[in-house]
Every structure is written in structure tokens, then in C-alpha cells.
Scaffold this motif. Sequence first.
Motif, short mmCIF file in Angstrom:
data_model
loop_
_atom_site.label_atom_id
_atom_site.label_comp_id
_atom_site.label_asym_id
_atom_site.label_seq_id
_atom_site.Cartn_x
_atom_site.Cartn_y
_atom_site.Cartn_z
N ALA A 65 0.82 -1.22 0.00
CA ALA A 65 0.00 0.00 0.00
C ALA A 65 0.85 1.27 0.00
CB ALA A 65 -0.97 -0.02 1.18
N PRO A 66 1.85 1.41 0.89
CA PRO A 66 2.70 2.61 0.82
C PRO A 66 3.48 2.69 -0.48
CG PRO A 66 2.95 1.52 2.94
CD PRO A 66 2.20 0.59 2.07
N ALA A 67 3.89 1.55 -1.03
CA ALA A 67 4.61 1.56 -2.30
C ALA A 67 3.75 2.13 -3.42
CB ALA A 67 5.08 0.15 -2.65
N LEU A 68 2.46 1.81 -3.41
CA LEU A 68 1.55 2.35 -4.42
C LEU A 68 1.39 3.85 -4.28
CD1 LEU A 68 -1.17 -0.45 -4.33
CD2 LEU A 68 0.33 0.07 -6.26
N PHE A 69 1.24 4.33 -3.04
CA PHE A 69 1.14 5.77 -2.81
C PHE A 69 2.43 6.46 -3.25
CE2 PHE A 69 -1.97 4.56 0.66
CZ PHE A 69 -3.08 4.97 -0.07
N SER A 70 3.56 5.85 -2.94
CA SER A 70 4.85 6.43 -3.32
C SER A 70 4.98 6.51 -4.84
CB SER A 70 5.99 5.59 -2.74
OG SER A 70 7.24 6.11 -3.12
N PHE A 71 4.59 5.44 -5.53
CA PHE A 71 4.66 5.44 -7.00
C PHE A 71 3.80 6.57 -7.57
CE2 PHE A 71 2.70 4.30 -11.04
CZ PHE A 71 3.81 4.01 -11.82
N ALA A 72 2.59 6.73 -7.04
CA ALA A 72 1.70 7.76 -7.57
C ALA A 72 2.25 9.16 -7.31
CB ALA A 72 0.32 7.62 -6.92
N ILE A 73 2.82 9.39 -6.13
CA ILE A 73 3.36 10.71 -5.80
C ILE A 73 4.58 11.02 -6.65
CG2 ILE A 73 4.46 12.06 -3.98
CD1 ILE A 73 2.69 10.52 -1.97
N VAL A 74 5.47 10.04 -6.80
CA VAL A 74 6.71 10.27 -7.53
C VAL A 74 6.46 10.49 -9.02
CG1 VAL A 74 8.87 9.18 -8.29
CG2 VAL A 74 8.18 9.06 -5.88
N HIS A 75 5.58 9.68 -9.60
CA HIS A 75 5.40 9.71 -11.05
C HIS A 75 4.24 10.59 -11.50
CE1 HIS A 75 8.42 6.61 -11.82
NE2 HIS A 75 7.97 6.01 -10.74
N GLY A 76 3.44 11.07 -10.55
CA GLY A 76 2.31 11.89 -10.92
C GLY A 76 2.63 13.14 -11.72
N PRO A 77 3.68 13.91 -11.36
CA PRO A 77 3.96 15.15 -12.09
C PRO A 77 4.33 14.94 -13.56
CG PRO A 77 5.04 15.17 -9.95
CD PRO A 77 4.53 13.78 -10.16
N ARG A 78 4.89 13.79 -13.92
CA ARG A 78 5.38 13.62 -15.30
C ARG A 78 4.25 13.34 -16.29
NH1 ARG A 78 10.26 9.60 -15.63
NH2 ARG A 78 8.95 8.39 -14.23
N PRO A 79 3.48 12.27 -16.13
CA PRO A 79 2.38 12.07 -17.09
C PRO A 79 1.16 12.92 -16.77
CG PRO A 79 2.40 10.28 -15.52
CD PRO A 79 3.60 11.14 -15.19
N GLY A 80 1.12 13.49 -15.54
CA GLY A 80 -0.04 14.26 -15.11
C GLY A 80 -0.83 13.48 -14.07
N TRP A 81 -1.45 14.23 -13.14
CA TRP A 81 -2.14 13.58 -12.03
C TRP A 81 -3.41 12.85 -12.49
CZ3 TRP A 81 0.63 13.03 -7.88
CH2 TRP A 81 1.64 13.96 -7.60
N LEU A 82 -3.88 13.15 -13.69
CA LEU A 82 -5.07 12.47 -14.20
C LEU A 82 -4.73 11.21 -14.99
CD1 LEU A 82 -7.21 15.54 -15.36
CD2 LEU A 82 -7.31 14.29 -13.20
N ASP A 83 -3.44 10.88 -15.09
CA ASP A 83 -3.03 9.68 -15.80
C ASP A 83 -3.62 8.44 -15.14
OD1 ASP A 83 -0.94 8.48 -17.83
OD2 ASP A 83 -0.67 7.38 -15.95
#
Length: 381
Positions: free
Chosen positions: A135-153
Amino acid sequence: MFIVFLDTTVVNVAFDTVSRSFDAPVSRLVWVLNAYTLLFAAFLIPAGQLADQFGRKRLFQTGLLGFALASALCGTAPTLGALVAARAAQGIFGAVIVPASLALLLPVFPPERRATAMAARGVPDPVGVAIVAVAPALFSFAIVHGPRPGWLDARVWGAFALGVALIPALVYRCRRAARPALDLSLFRIRNFQASNLATLVFSVAFFAFLLSSLLFLQTVWHYSVLRSALAVSPSALITAVVASQAGRLNDRLGYRAVFAPGALCYKPGHRRPRPAHGHHGPLGDALAAPLVLNGIGVGLALSTLNNAAAHALPAERFGVGTAIDNTFRQLGAVLGASIFTAVLGSPAAGDLLGGYHRVWWVLAAVPAVSAVLYTMVHRSD
């Protein structure tokens, strides 16, 4: 204990060097930190239960051997993927070492100076342990990679959604499993809730600021690895001195009266380093005062939270309660590294200083949030 917790932050010093060696951006390299912290947090509580069942000395020796081998694999890792895998192994064996080492120390002290720990028998629920890590790994992935493809990816939203969905799944497993990964009954204790919540939030700022300070010194002011490490060391020394006195202040003033000022001292964004990009800034011009305040803040805040969490627990639950508190601290470290990576992004060389300014302004708000949450949830001392 020193060796294991050293590995939680020691990679920060060499972060820029490792990045250049593998030609990897921060968004990928952050998993070198998170792999260790996630697995360490997930296996800390089960490892304590296994130590009680199979023998503390045996688990301690196994943990030391495994940790040494994993460290050697880290030192010889030929690729970034191999390094991340070796760091994950370090985290698992580090989790084995910590509760066993503490348990081995208990017999040294007379009974009146130690809490009596009640063994947890049997192998803890493996599904629950997996959820604590995933669960924390999923949150971390979303936070780290969110800015590049966009938060709506879709991948970002999917990671967030799955992480959120796993939280009630963990609660269900912990309520139904014969030997749950987390003892949820402890969270009925209001002050224990407050301490763990504040520990999680405050640790975000603590670990993120340590990482960002070292990277700033090496990438913006071009300090050497050794010089940057020496530059942040006085803050740790101040923390040690202040922490040794925090217990007396807790007894005299109460936990809330000590934690809130300590958390507010830890506001890393209140002064900005002024030298232009590419200049070797003198430490006293910008970072010295914040690092002194940070050292005081950490010494007061984290020590107080540790004391408050232990004070809220019955003596027979002290061992597992302490492990849970440490787990929340490590989860805060994962979120801190992830938030730092997301806020910094991939700035151009000319905007690198501005990127760190953004990081520090964001981090400056986090300790204040932890102080407000603790004050609201914690009952009177």
C-alpha cells in the motif's frame, strides 16, 4: 541498532554520486531509499513476533549475516535494479535485527527498569504483511510519477485507488487473522493514535529535508560528499543533546507543551539559501541557522513522540507498540522521499535553486500540520 538505522539515511549522502554512476533521474533513484524503508517497515512487527517464537539470538545472528550479505550486494550492484533489490533485502534483514537486539538487551536490566513484554506466538499473517508493504509503495509510486504524465493519468489514479482500497483490506485481515500483522486494539488508545499520527506526518518533513539538504549542497553548491556530510552533522549532534533532556521536559510540562514548539522549530523553509547556482555558498550564510533549529526541533519532537507513545501503552504491550511506532516513522520516510521527488521534479540547470526553494516551502508546512494534529487528537497529559 546503529547500523540498521544508519542505513535508513546513509544513502542520502551518496545519492547524487549514485545518480551519476547509473545515469538515473531522482524519480527512479528514490526507490533505492524506498525499497529499504518499505520492507523494513513491513517486516519490523512480524520479525519481533518471530524472534519470540524461534529464539531471539538465532534471529539476531540470522539478521546480521543476511544484512552483511545484502550490504555486499549493494556495494557490488552492477545495475540500478540490482541495487534496489539488494536494498530491499537489507530492509528485511534489518527488520529482523532490530526487535531481536532490543529483546536480547532486556535481561541486562533489573525488572524494575524494564517493561515486561508478552510474546506473540506463531507466524504473522503473510497477507497482512504484504499489504503493509504494498500500500505505501503504491502511494509512493503515484506521488513520484504523478507530475510527469499528469495527475489524471490512469496509472497514477490506479495506484492511488488501489492503495486506498488496500487500507480497509488490511483492517479486515487484522480483525480476522489469528495472528494479525498489526494489533489494531492498540489504536483504541487515543494518545497512542495521536503519537503515531504525529510521528507519520513529522517524519515526512524530517527525512525529506535531510535528503534535500544533502542533494542541495552537492548539486547546487557543489560540495564534495564528505564536505556535505560534515555540513549537516552539527544538526544531528544538537539533536542528541536536546533529546537527552526532552524526557525531563515531558515530565515537567507535558507532551503537547514540548512537542508543539519542537515541531514548529523544524521549519526548514523559513530561510532561503541566497548564493546563485554554481557558487560554493558558505554554510553560515544560509543553512547554519536552519540546521541548528532543525536539530533542536527533532530532539524535542521525535523524543517526545516516542515517550508519549510508550507512556500510553500498558506495560505488557510495550514491545509491539514500540514496533508500530517505528513502523509509522519509516512510512513517513517513504512519503517524505516521494514528496521531495515530486515537488523537485526535473528542473533545468538554471532553475535548480528554485526547485529546492519550492521543496523547502512545502516542507515548512508539514511540521506545523503535525503539531496541530497532535494537539487536536492527544488528550491532556
